[in-house]
Every structure is written in C-alpha cells, then in structure tokens.
Design a protein around this motif. Sequence first.
Motif, PDB file in Angstrom:
ATOM      1  N   UNK A 272      62.139  48.001  59.793  1.00 49.61           N
ATOM      2  CA  UNK A 272      62.460  48.370  61.261  1.00 49.61           C
ATOM      3  C   UNK A 272      62.894  47.136  61.799  1.00 49.61           C
ATOM      4  N   UNK A 273      64.328  46.754  62.126  1.00 50.64           N
ATOM      5  CA  UNK A 273      64.843  45.640  62.815  1.00 50.64           C
ATOM      6  C   UNK A 273      64.980  45.665  64.400  1.00 50.64           C
ATOM      7  N   UNK A 274      64.464  46.740  64.852  1.00 46.51           N
ATOM      8  CA  UNK A 274      64.224  46.934  66.281  1.00 46.51           C
ATOM      9  C   UNK A 274      65.132  47.648  67.095  1.00 46.51           C
ATOM     10  N   UNK A 275      65.436  47.675  68.320  1.00 46.99           N
ATOM     11  CA  UNK A 275      66.078  48.365  69.193  1.00 46.99           C
ATOM     12  C   UNK A 275      67.452  47.693  69.010  1.00 46.99           C
ATOM     13  N   UNK A 276      68.639  48.721  69.067  1.00 44.42           N
ATOM     14  CA  UNK A 276      69.856  48.385  69.258  1.00 44.42           C
ATOM     15  C   UNK A 276      70.456  49.011  70.498  1.00 44.42           C
ATOM     16  N   UNK A 277      69.997  50.148  71.066  1.00 45.22           N
ATOM     17  CA  UNK A 277      70.328  50.821  72.205  1.00 45.22           C
ATOM     18  C   UNK A 277      69.247  51.699  72.852  1.00 45.22           C
ATOM     19  N   UNK A 278      69.054  51.418  74.262  1.00 46.99           N
ATOM     20  CA  UNK A 278      67.852  52.057  74.912  1.00 46.99           C
ATOM     21  C   UNK A 278      68.791  53.070  75.935  1.00 46.99           C
ATOM     22  N   UNK A 279      67.772  53.887  76.343  1.00 47.34           N
ATOM     23  CA  UNK A 279      68.065  54.914  77.287  1.00 47.34           C
ATOM     24  C   UNK A 279      68.747  56.149  76.767  1.00 47.34           C
ATOM     25  N   UNK A 280      68.131  56.835  75.529  1.00 52.35           N
ATOM     26  CA  UNK A 280      68.760  57.950  75.203  1.00 52.35           C
ATOM     27  C   UNK A 280      67.820  59.053  75.695  1.00 52.35           C
ATOM     28  N   UNK A 281      68.549  60.429  75.476  1.00 59.37           N
ATOM     29  CA  UNK A 281      67.833  61.587  76.140  1.00 59.37           C
ATOM     30  C   UNK A 281      68.131  62.779  75.322  1.00 59.37           C
ATOM     31  N   UNK A 282      67.444  63.637  75.093  1.00 56.43           N
ATOM     32  CA  UNK A 282      67.666  64.932  74.340  1.00 56.43           C
ATOM     33  C   UNK A 282      67.262  66.168  75.145  1.00 56.43           C
TER      34      UNK A 282
END
Length: 299
Positions: A272-282
């Motif tokens: 796991x290289x970490x987050x590439x985008x924050x703030x998603x929602x489902x």
Amino acid sequence: MRKLFPRKWMTVCLAGLLGAGLLAGCSDDSSASGDKSVGDQVKHQIIGIDPGAGLMKQAAQALKDYELSDWTLVEGSGAAMAAALDKAYKDKKPIIVTGWTPHWMFAKYELKYLEDPKGTFGQDEEIRTIVRKGLKDTLPSAYALLDRFEWTADDMAVVMSAIVDGKKPEEAAADWVKSNAAKVDEWAKDLAKEDGKKLKLAYVAWDSEIASTNVVQQVLEERLGIKAEMLQVEAGPMWAGIADGSADAMVAAWLPTTHQDYMDKYKDKVEDLGVNLKGTKLGLVVPAYMEISSIEDLK
C-alpha cells in the motif's frame, strides 16, 4: 346537450377528486404519479452498476438493514446507470441509483445522497495506490512516481467531464497532464528514465478510475519512457492480479469500506503506497427534485 356535458364532466372529475385524491381523467401523468409511493414510482428498483463493485455489496446490505424486502437492486454497469439517470432526469422522472463521489454526474445534474442513518455505506473513503510486491526493485522510478501520485477530486472531475463531453480517455488525460505540468513535475522530479520497460495498470471501469489510470499511464510513458498497459477488470481480479504479480499496480483502491474485503484478503501480498485522492463518498443518489431525503423514506 352542449350545456349539460361540461356539467357532467365536472361531476365526474369532482367525484374522482373526492374518492381517489386526484383528478382522474382531468390531470396529466405527472400529477397522477404524485399520489404513488416512491417505490411505486420507480417500480421498487434501485439502478446499480457492475455486480463485482463493493458499492453493490453495500447497496444490497442497505436493502436488508432498512428492511426493503420488496425492492430490487438492478445489476448493470456504470455506463448503463448513467444512461438511465440521464433519461429520467431529462424527463423529470423519479429514479434511485447507486452513486459515488467524485463522479461527473454531480456536475451535470442537481443530485443528492439519501441520508443513511444506519451507516450502511460507511464513512467517507480515500482512494489509495496499491502495487505488487517487488515493484520497487524491478521498476524503482515507476514505484517512486506511483508513490508520489496524488491529486484532488477537482483534478479528476476535469478529466471525467472531458470524457463525458466526447474526448477519448487518453486525450482527456493528455490534456490534463499538459495543463498541470507543475504538479506532474513534482511526481517525476529527479527520477531516472526506464525506457522500454513494461508496467501493467489494473483498474475497474468506473469513470473515476478510468480518469486516474489514464493520467498515470500518460505520465509513466511521457516522463519515464515506460510502456504502460491498462487492464480493465472487475474489482476481485484487480486485487488478485496485483497480489499474484500478473498486474503491477492500481490507483483505484477504495478504502476503508468498498474494497476492505479485498484488502483483508491480500494485505500480505501487496504493498500500500498510500492515499492518492481524499474525500470520496458512496450511497444511494436521487435527483434533487425528488421529495425524499433518507433511505428510510423508501420503506
């Protein structure tokens, strides 16, 4: 007879109004549908996407959690869902779809998420970069670039919108890379070329992942000289491919909810290289003109 006919017609309409709550024979379809429950209006159907998506698993669980036993979750694809939403929206018809952010449909239409008081769809998520074990040794520059790759929901929306407007994904990605040279420079800073080497990028056919994977492919090829192949698969094969080495990387891991089962299964076989985008929602999404606010309203 001419004077009598209108009076009889008025009597029939008033009787319908008093007895059934609507002007039977005197109103159009839109006013008639207003008397129906939300379930009746949409035929107790929620329009979903591909059956392998974690979002579909959560939507199916929502039907159980909210005791919606007479509802059906319709399997399909992201494209089919978007087409159904577009048709309903243009006609101002009710519709319920499985949705996620970021997605171009929130820019094109006025939509809203149904509240989820039971928390079935979990908390807001992040998109993470996952690579196969050993990638750092075989493709160190590609590994470093993937580790640095990070952008925003607004960045992604630009690429998605261009694709929806008719551009090919690779063209939309190339345009974004050209317009955001400074950001791309940071990803590729001081990295040696790896000309001619190959790398396989796995992704699911969500609009968001089509956008991000095409951008990463463009940068790998343009800045590092790598031949990056894109592999469109379902979520399960995507994770399995990274775990067994048949694919090298993905920038499409939705955690900690959507793909958590896969992470639990393969966490010792991937990196796991970490987050590439924050703030998603489902969640479940409806047009703003629909007068419901919560999943509980579907009961």
